[in-house]
Design an enzyme around this catalytic site. Structure first.
Site, PDB file in Angstrom:
ATOM      1  N   SER A   8      32.395 -55.673  55.495  1.00 26.67           N
ATOM      2  CA  SER A   8      33.755 -56.166  55.714  1.00 26.67           C
ATOM      3  C   SER A   8      34.751 -55.104  55.270  1.00 26.67           C
ATOM      4  CB  SER A   8      33.984 -57.468  54.942  1.00 26.67           C
ATOM      5  OG  SER A   8      33.766 -57.266  53.560  1.00 26.67           O
ATOM      6  N   GLU A  39      42.384 -46.943  63.738  1.00 24.68           N
ATOM      7  CA  GLU A  39      42.036 -47.814  64.854  1.00 24.68           C
ATOM      8  C   GLU A  39      42.807 -49.133  64.739  1.00 24.68           C
ATOM      9  OE1 GLU A  39      37.343 -46.340  64.914  1.00 24.68           O
ATOM     10  OE2 GLU A  39      37.838 -48.398  64.377  1.00 24.68           O
ATOM     11  N   LYS A  41      43.053 -53.027  64.356  1.00 24.00           N
ATOM     12  CA  LYS A  41      42.130 -54.041  63.852  1.00 24.00           C
ATOM     13  C   LYS A  41      42.154 -55.202  64.841  1.00 24.00           C
ATOM     14  CE  LYS A  41      40.992 -57.055  60.004  1.00 24.00           C
ATOM     15  NZ  LYS A  41      40.944 -58.259  60.866  1.00 24.00           N
ATOM     16  N   ARG A  62      28.233 -61.434  63.392  1.00 25.53           N
ATOM     17  CA  ARG A  62      28.191 -60.817  62.066  1.00 25.53           C
ATOM     18  C   ARG A  62      27.536 -61.735  61.045  1.00 25.53           C
ATOM     19  NH1 ARG A  62      31.199 -60.770  57.324  1.00 25.53           N
ATOM     20  NH2 ARG A  62      30.919 -58.835  56.144  1.00 25.53           N
ATOM     21  N   GLU A 100      33.399 -55.456  68.943  1.00 26.54           N
ATOM     22  CA  GLU A 100      34.250 -56.638  68.795  1.00 26.54           C
ATOM     23  C   GLU A 100      34.434 -57.278  70.159  1.00 26.54           C
ATOM     24  OE1 GLU A 100      36.954 -58.564  65.757  1.00 26.54           O
ATOM     25  OE2 GLU A 100      35.508 -56.930  65.616  1.00 26.54           O
TER      26      GLU A 100
END
Length: 224
Positions: A8, A39, A41, A62, A100
């Site tokens: 995390s 980057e 998020k 995850r 993601e």
């Protein structure tokens, strides 16, 4: 069980915390300047995707960072996720990557419109929509939905890995694994601050939800 922990992020809203992080990194590295990768998020669903000899094997949420939920059947419906990597002649036998899953804003608006017209409950936001669809037991629920994915990390590989994050993103692109075009390098707090302000100003115009920026040390050895 993940091939490597899906760690995390340490989150902060304070400028002083960022400056302290940069100062500590320079001190520990014994360097006057360090290159960072910046980057967006993403506000989506973090996943691990595993390839064997360049072909999709499975993918998972995850979860707790060590073990996730198998969502292979739904991941395979996302068009941006290749089931076979490009340039198979130089892909490792094992490759685990992190990405993601997200739903573009335009697709989310159109999807909710169709749901309301059918008398169904609309999704609260794009993140809930992406996460909910990825956890469906039957892939038909996700198959025709406007889902997308960005990749941003190699978790594990039995091949040689590039030494910098910039080169890893290029390697991912070489294999056909899409990364975010808004990524940028920086070496000073001023450059990081400028990137943050620019993304904040563009936030409404970007076709996917973001909730901040991520600052990563570019050199992987130094990052460790």
């Amino acid at each position: 069980e993940h091939k490597a922990p899906l760690l995390s992020l340490e989150a902060t809203l304070e400028q002083d915390d960022i400056e302290s992080f940069l100062k500590a990194a320079r001190k520990q590295a014994h360097k006057k300047s360090i290159t960072y990768m910046l980057e967006p998020k993403f506000d989506g669903l973090s996943v691990e995707v595993v390839y064997g000899h360049g072909h999709f094997e499975y993918g998972a949420t995850r979860g707790n960072g060590e073990v996730g939920e198998d969502i292979s059947h739904n991941l395979k419906t996302i068009r941006a996720l290749p089931l076979s990597l490009q340039h198979l002649d130089n892909t490792p036998a094992l490759l685990a990557v992190r990405g993601e899953v997200f739903m573009p804003k335009k697709g989310f608006t159109a999807l909710n419109k169709r749901r309301v017209e059918r008398g169904e409950e609309p999704f609260a936001n794009p993140r809930n929509a992406a996460a909910g669809l990825m956890r469906q037991f039957e892939s038909r629920h996700a198959a025709d939905k406007p889902l997308d994915i960005f990749f941003y990390e190699i978790l594990a590989s039995d091949g040689d890995l590039p030494s910098t994050h910039q080169d890893i993103l290029e390697r991912l692109s070489h294999w056909g694994l899409k990364s975010c075009p808004l990524n940028k390098t920086a070496s000073t707090f001023g450059q990081i601050e400028k990137y943050h302000h620019k993304l904040a100003g563009q936030r409404d115009d970007i076709d996917y939800e973001i909730d901040g920026i991520v600052i990563k040390i570019d050199d992987h050895g130094l990052r460790e």
